[in-house]
Design an enzyme around this catalytic site. Structure first.
Site, mmCIF file in Angstrom:
data_model
loop_
_atom_site.group_PDB
_atom_site.id
_atom_site.type_symbol
_atom_site.label_atom_id
_atom_site.label_comp_id
_atom_site.label_asym_id
_atom_site.label_seq_id
_atom_site.Cartn_x
_atom_site.Cartn_y
_atom_site.Cartn_z
ATOM 1 N N GLY A 84 -19.500 -3.212 -25.873
ATOM 2 C CA GLY A 84 -18.897 -2.376 -24.833
ATOM 3 C C GLY A 84 -19.717 -1.160 -24.459
ATOM 4 O O GLY A 84 -19.218 -0.264 -23.773
ATOM 5 N N HIS A 136 -8.325 13.458 3.372
ATOM 6 C CA HIS A 136 -6.977 13.783 3.842
ATOM 7 C C HIS A 136 -6.685 15.232 3.464
ATOM 8 O O HIS A 136 -6.862 16.145 4.265
ATOM 9 C CB HIS A 136 -5.976 12.791 3.246
ATOM 10 C CG HIS A 136 -4.587 13.011 3.702
ATOM 11 N ND1 HIS A 136 -4.248 13.086 5.036
ATOM 12 C CD2 HIS A 136 -3.432 13.207 3.022
ATOM 13 C CE1 HIS A 136 -2.957 13.305 5.148
ATOM 14 N NE2 HIS A 136 -2.439 13.392 3.939
ATOM 15 N N LYS A 157 5.526 6.727 6.545
ATOM 16 C CA LYS A 157 5.603 6.150 5.189
ATOM 17 C C LYS A 157 6.051 7.195 4.170
ATOM 18 O O LYS A 157 5.607 8.328 4.200
ATOM 19 C CB LYS A 157 4.218 5.621 4.789
ATOM 20 C CG LYS A 157 4.138 5.141 3.342
ATOM 21 C CD LYS A 157 2.802 4.461 3.048
ATOM 22 C CE LYS A 157 1.772 5.426 2.526
ATOM 23 N NZ LYS A 157 0.491 4.789 2.190
ATOM 24 N N ARG A 194 6.037 7.287 0.010
ATOM 25 C CA ARG A 194 5.662 6.512 -1.177
ATOM 26 C C ARG A 194 6.511 6.980 -2.351
ATOM 27 O O ARG A 194 6.489 8.148 -2.714
ATOM 28 C CB ARG A 194 4.182 6.687 -1.501
ATOM 29 C CG ARG A 194 3.701 5.757 -2.610
ATOM 30 C CD ARG A 194 2.233 5.973 -2.906
ATOM 31 N NE ARG A 194 1.334 5.358 -1.936
ATOM 32 C CZ ARG A 194 0.954 4.080 -1.957
ATOM 33 N NH1 ARG A 194 1.417 3.259 -2.880
ATOM 34 N NH2 ARG A 194 0.126 3.618 -1.051
ATOM 35 N N ASP A 242 -5.703 0.157 8.530
ATOM 36 C CA ASP A 242 -5.680 1.209 7.519
ATOM 37 C C ASP A 242 -7.070 1.339 6.910
ATOM 38 O O ASP A 242 -7.895 0.428 7.047
ATOM 39 C CB ASP A 242 -4.651 0.873 6.427
ATOM 40 C CG ASP A 242 -4.109 2.129 5.743
ATOM 41 O OD1 ASP A 242 -4.589 3.242 6.047
ATOM 42 O OD2 ASP A 242 -3.202 1.991 4.902
HETATM 43 C C1 R5P Z 1 -3.292 6.199 1.860
HETATM 44 O O1 R5P Z 1 -2.486 6.738 2.540
HETATM 45 C C2 R5P Z 1 -4.202 5.161 2.373
HETATM 46 O O2 R5P Z 1 -4.528 5.413 3.692
HETATM 47 C C3 R5P Z 1 -3.630 3.766 2.236
HETATM 48 O O3 R5P Z 1 -2.509 3.602 3.070
HETATM 49 C C4 R5P Z 1 -3.219 3.507 0.827
HETATM 50 O O4 R5P Z 1 -4.215 3.939 -0.031
HETATM 51 C C5 R5P Z 1 -2.945 2.046 0.610
HETATM 52 O O5 R5P Z 1 -2.597 1.866 -0.725
HETATM 53 P P1 R5P Z 1 -1.717 0.634 -1.183
HETATM 54 O O6 R5P Z 1 -2.374 -0.602 -0.679
HETATM 55 O O7 R5P Z 1 -1.724 0.736 -2.679
HETATM 56 O O8 R5P Z 1 -0.347 0.838 -0.625
#
Ligand code: R5P
Length: 263
Positions: free
Chosen positions: A2, A94, A156, A158, A183
């Site tokens: 490793g 961002h 969105k 999360r 995206d």
């Molecule tokens: C974050 O806002 C990015 O722009 C993507 O939307 C995000 O990283 C996508 O991640 P996942 O596929 O895990 O939802």
């Protein structure tokens, strides 16, 4: 065992060394990469540059929960210590506005938007661009402008790594157009899959899903495949969905930044 061992087999004395290593699944790559950079420097390279089409850790750009770190900054410090310049493609900027805010070496960011727009113009009839969240707006607006296509972004929230909730604004402008979800990264796929389901629920046809970086962990590709009309990604991370080549703008950026570092 490793542990990584590297050995450079070519003489580098006085030469510009360029290491090419895309940094998806970065933890397994980072030690051998740093060893190679150190070997190049100790082997006499005049400069050591890094081309990392996908730049890892950029989404860890804040402390979201107590006890976490802003990994984007520490990763930047690590790479800045071992390389003289960096070229990448659309890093996830961002909460961190620019790579210059965290990298202390010259950096060059290739934009995927021109190549994505040209792929869409050649392939998709009457596209309607949809970003799954506010963070995707920068890519969606840019690509939509280049394609003269209408666009919108969804909202969105999360809840966890693999759990997102998406709401849509008015989607009337999508009628009689091909929905294109765009995206920067598809990682767990939660964002793109939730967005695609929402569009289907709103009565739109299966979307064409386009992403810059095909990180596509675990079952992400299979889950998306089940609901999308097509999945196309740029070739920053090697994947069977790669359909948009960025080698030409990457080569231009390398020439530009290598020249800059040489001054
Ligand atoms: C974050 O806002 C990015 O722009 C993507 O939307 C995000 O990283 C996508 O991640 P996942 O596929 O895990 O939802």
């Amino acid at each position: 065992m490793g542990e990584s061992s590297v050995r450079l087999l070519s003489p580098l004395q006085g030469r510009e060394a360029i290491l090419f290593c895309t940094l998806d699944r970065p933890d397994a790559k980072i030690v051998p990469l740093l060893w190679a950079a150190i070997a190049a420097r100790e082997g006499g390279a005049s400069r050591v540059g890094l081309v990392a089409p996908y730049l890892a850790y950029m989404r860890q750009d804040a402390v979201f929960h107590s006890g976490e770190i802003v990994a984007a900054r520490h990763f930047a410090a690590l790479l800045s210590r071992h390389f003289d310049w960096l070229v990448t493609v659309d890093p996830h900027l961002h909460r961190i506005a620019s790579l210059a805010d965290i990298y202390t070496i010259p950096t060059q960011c290739v934009q995927a938007a021109p190549a994505i727009a040209s792929w869409l113009r050649a392939t998709v009839i009457r596209p309607f661009l949809i970003g799954p969240d506010e963070e995707s707006r920068q890519w969606v607006d840019d690509v939509a402008r280049r394609c003269h296509a209408p666009a919108t972004v969804l909202h969105k929230t999360r809840q966890a790594d693999r759990s997102v909730e998406i709401q849509a604004p008015d989607l009337n402008a999508a009628v009689e157009r091909t929905p294109v979800l765009l995206d920067d990264i598809v990682a767990t796929g939660s964002t793109m899959v939730a967005a695609a389901r929402l569009l289907r629920g709103a009565g739109l046809p299966p979307p064409v899903c386009v992403a810059v970086h095909a990180v596509l962990a675990g079952c992400a590709y299979a889950e998306l495949h089940a609901i999308a009309a097509d999945i196309v990604t740029c070739d920053t991370v090697s994947h069977s969905s790669n359909g948009i080549a960025l080698i030409a703008p990457l080569a231009e950026a390398v020439s530009a930044v290598a020249g800059m570092a040489a001054r």
